[in-house]
Design a protein around this motif. Sequence first.
Motif, PDB file in Angstrom:
ATOM      1  N   LEU A   1       0.865  -1.178   0.000  1.00 58.87           N
ATOM      2  CA  LEU A   1       0.000   0.000   0.000  1.00 58.87           C
ATOM      3  C   LEU A   1       0.903   1.229   0.000  1.00 58.87           C
ATOM      4  CD1 LEU A   1      -2.968   0.493   2.505  1.00 58.87           C
ATOM      5  CD2 LEU A   1      -1.815   2.340   1.353  1.00 58.87           C
ATOM      6  N   ILE A   2       0.781   2.059  -1.038  1.00 62.79           N
ATOM      7  CA  ILE A   2       1.600   3.270  -1.114  1.00 62.79           C
ATOM      8  C   ILE A   2       0.930   4.391  -0.325  1.00 62.79           C
ATOM      9  CG2 ILE A   2       2.381   5.109  -2.669  1.00 62.79           C
ATOM     10  CD1 ILE A   2       2.948   3.031  -4.767  1.00 62.79           C
ATOM     11  N   LEU A   3       1.760   5.085   0.466  1.00 64.28           N
ATOM     12  CA  LEU A   3       1.295   6.273   1.190  1.00 64.28           C
ATOM     13  C   LEU A   3       2.096   7.435   0.633  1.00 64.28           C
ATOM     14  CD1 LEU A   3       1.726   4.850   4.809  1.00 64.28           C
ATOM     15  CD2 LEU A   3      -0.359   4.836   3.429  1.00 64.28           C
TER      16      LEU A   3
ATOM     17  N   GLU B   1      -1.896  10.891 -12.378  1.00 67.40           N
ATOM     18  CA  GLU B   1      -0.722  10.259 -12.997  1.00 67.40           C
ATOM     19  C   GLU B   1       0.133   9.528 -11.953  1.00 67.40           C
ATOM     20  OE1 GLU B   1       2.168  12.945 -14.683  1.00 67.40           O
ATOM     21  OE2 GLU B   1       1.895  11.968 -16.635  1.00 67.40           O
ATOM     22  N   ASP B   2       0.346  10.195 -10.804  1.00 71.56           N
ATOM     23  CA  ASP B   2       1.125   9.571  -9.732  1.00 71.56           C
ATOM     24  C   ASP B   2       0.460   8.288  -9.253  1.00 71.56           C
ATOM     25  OD1 ASP B   2       3.141  11.531  -9.483  1.00 71.56           O
ATOM     26  OD2 ASP B   2       1.760  12.823  -8.352  1.00 71.56           O
ATOM     27  N   ARG B   3      -0.841   8.369  -9.041  1.00 68.24           N
ATOM     28  CA  ARG B   3      -1.558   7.202  -8.505  1.00 68.24           C
ATOM     29  C   ARG B   3      -1.525   6.043  -9.497  1.00 68.24           C
ATOM     30  NH1 ARG B   3      -7.047   9.001  -7.483  1.00 68.24           N
ATOM     31  NH2 ARG B   3      -6.523  11.050  -8.326  1.00 68.24           N
ATOM     32  N   LEU B   4      -1.706   6.380 -10.766  1.00 63.95           N
ATOM     33  CA  LEU B   4      -1.678   5.310 -11.777  1.00 63.95           C
ATOM     34  C   LEU B   4      -0.289   4.692 -11.880  1.00 63.95           C
ATOM     35  CD1 LEU B   4      -3.924   6.780 -14.621  1.00 63.95           C
ATOM     36  CD2 LEU B   4      -4.504   5.130 -12.838  1.00 63.95           C
ATOM     37  N   ARG B   5       0.725   5.543 -11.751  1.00 64.56           N
ATOM     38  CA  ARG B   5       2.094   5.042 -11.817  1.00 64.56           C
ATOM     39  C   ARG B   5       2.330   4.035 -10.679  1.00 64.56           C
ATOM     40  NH1 ARG B   5       7.703   6.844 -10.935  1.00 64.56           N
ATOM     41  NH2 ARG B   5       6.990   8.236  -9.295  1.00 64.56           N
ATOM     42  N   GLY B   6       1.816   4.382  -9.494  1.00 69.66           N
ATOM     43  CA  GLY B   6       1.978   3.481  -8.346  1.00 69.66           C
ATOM     44  C   GLY B   6       1.223   2.178  -8.545  1.00 69.66           C
ATOM     45  N   LEU B   7      -0.022   2.274  -8.974  1.00 66.77           N
ATOM     46  CA  LEU B   7      -0.842   1.065  -9.112  1.00 66.77           C
ATOM     47  C   LEU B   7      -0.337   0.201 -10.270  1.00 66.77           C
ATOM     48  CD1 LEU B   7      -4.304   2.712  -8.411  1.00 66.77           C
ATOM     49  CD2 LEU B   7      -3.064   1.133  -6.913  1.00 66.77           C
TER      50      LEU B   7
ATOM     51  N   ALA C   1       1.564  -1.684  -7.002  1.00 74.76           N
ATOM     52  CA  ALA C   1       0.983  -1.477  -5.665  1.00 74.76           C
ATOM     53  C   ALA C   1      -0.450  -2.003  -5.663  1.00 74.76           C
ATOM     54  CB  ALA C   1       1.001   0.007  -5.312  1.00 74.76           C
ATOM     55  N   ASP C   2      -0.895  -2.472  -4.505  1.00 70.61           N
ATOM     56  CA  ASP C   2      -2.264  -2.993  -4.394  1.00 70.61           C
ATOM     57  C   ASP C   2      -3.250  -1.895  -4.037  1.00 70.61           C
ATOM     58  OD1 ASP C   2      -1.914  -6.129  -4.427  1.00 70.61           O
ATOM     59  OD2 ASP C   2      -0.237  -5.259  -3.345  1.00 70.61           O
ATOM     60  N   ASP C   3      -2.723  -0.809  -3.460  1.00 64.33           N
ATOM     61  CA  ASP C   3      -3.590   0.298  -3.091  1.00 64.33           C
ATOM     62  C   ASP C   3      -2.715   1.536  -2.966  1.00 64.33           C
ATOM     63  OD1 ASP C   3      -5.825   1.726  -2.390  1.00 64.33           O
ATOM     64  OD2 ASP C   3      -6.235   0.641  -0.533  1.00 64.33           O
ATOM     65  N   TYR C   4      -3.376   2.714  -3.001  1.00 73.15           N
ATOM     66  CA  TYR C   4      -2.639   3.983  -2.981  1.00 73.15           C
ATOM     67  C   TYR C   4      -3.437   4.960  -2.141  1.00 73.15           C
ATOM     68  CZ  TYR C   4       0.346   7.636  -5.112  1.00 73.15           C
ATOM     69  OH  TYR C   4       1.267   8.641  -5.344  1.00 73.15           O
ATOM     70  N   LEU C   5      -2.841   5.438  -1.081  1.00 73.56           N
ATOM     71  CA  LEU C   5      -3.550   6.366  -0.199  1.00 73.56           C
ATOM     72  C   LEU C   5      -2.792   7.686  -0.216  1.00 73.56           C
ATOM     73  CD1 LEU C   5      -5.955   6.526   1.731  1.00 73.56           C
ATOM     74  CD2 LEU C   5      -4.512   5.572   3.528  1.00 73.56           C
ATOM     75  N   VAL C   6      -3.521   8.768  -0.539  1.00 75.99           N
ATOM     76  CA  VAL C   6      -2.879  10.083  -0.649  1.00 75.99           C
ATOM     77  C   VAL C   6      -2.818  10.744   0.724  1.00 75.99           C
ATOM     78  CG1 VAL C   6      -3.104  12.386  -1.646  1.00 75.99           C
ATOM     79  CG2 VAL C   6      -3.579  10.381  -3.060  1.00 75.99           C
ATOM     80  N   LYS C   7      -1.648  11.299   1.035  1.00 76.15           N
ATOM     81  CA  LYS C   7      -1.471  12.060   2.285  1.00 76.15           C
ATOM     82  C   LYS C   7      -2.018  13.461   2.085  1.00 76.15           C
ATOM     83  CE  LYS C   7       2.906   9.827   3.429  1.00 76.15           C
ATOM     84  NZ  LYS C   7       4.370  10.033   3.431  1.00 76.15           N
TER      85      LYS C   7
END
Length: 226
Positions: free
Chosen positions: A75-77, A84-90, A94-100
């Motif tokens: 899980l990316i934090l 774009e950032d979230r798609l790059r992570g997934l 990554a299985d999930d992406y949570l924005v700070k």
Amino acid sequence: MKILLVEDDLDLGNGIRVALQDGGMDVVWVRRLDDALRSLHQGHCDLVLLDLGLPDGDGMALLAQLRRAHRLPVLILSARDTLEDRLRGLDGGADDYLVKPFVLAELLSRVRALVRRSYGAEDGMLEVRGLSLNELTRRVRVRGAMADLSPCEFALLSLLLKRVDRVVTRRFLEEQVLPGGQANESNSLDVHISKLRRKIGEGYIRTVRGVGYVIDRQDSTAQEGA
Ligand code: CA
């Protein structure tokens, strides 16, 4: 349930660590990529919480390495919040992406969902023939009655129940539950297994002589004896 937290921000890292521990999880918290890699090589964990901006590099590099070697949920934090950032992570695995910034309750609930998915178990429940273990509440029941296990016995049972019908080697179990090679006559794998058997009943853990132990989904004692 053991979580590897890779986060260099001291306040945030500490807040997450406390919240996860309050939720009954074990947390290993590191602040650098190289420490994260070392920790992954050293032992078992169930999920990685990964910050991207780290002092010695980009968390995406660790994600790429993880995807080559492990099937661990990640899980990316991150404060990087564009689509774009979230798609790059997934897309990077990554299985999930949570924005700070995020609310800790949401993080906890996503962590539980990921772990559940990776075990294929509902609410962290592992169950075989009337023996159930709840990873989240750390409760073990045998045909409805609560069994009071030591942390070591609980860990052993959980390792076996996650691998039902597969033989788990003595060496693997020793590495997981007797860290630092602290096995001795009064604290050996056999002693822990026999205490565990006394608490949950003899019919669950089958010895595979010279190799290790297995919990069978179907009762095998009828054919092989205890
Ligand atoms: Ca950071």
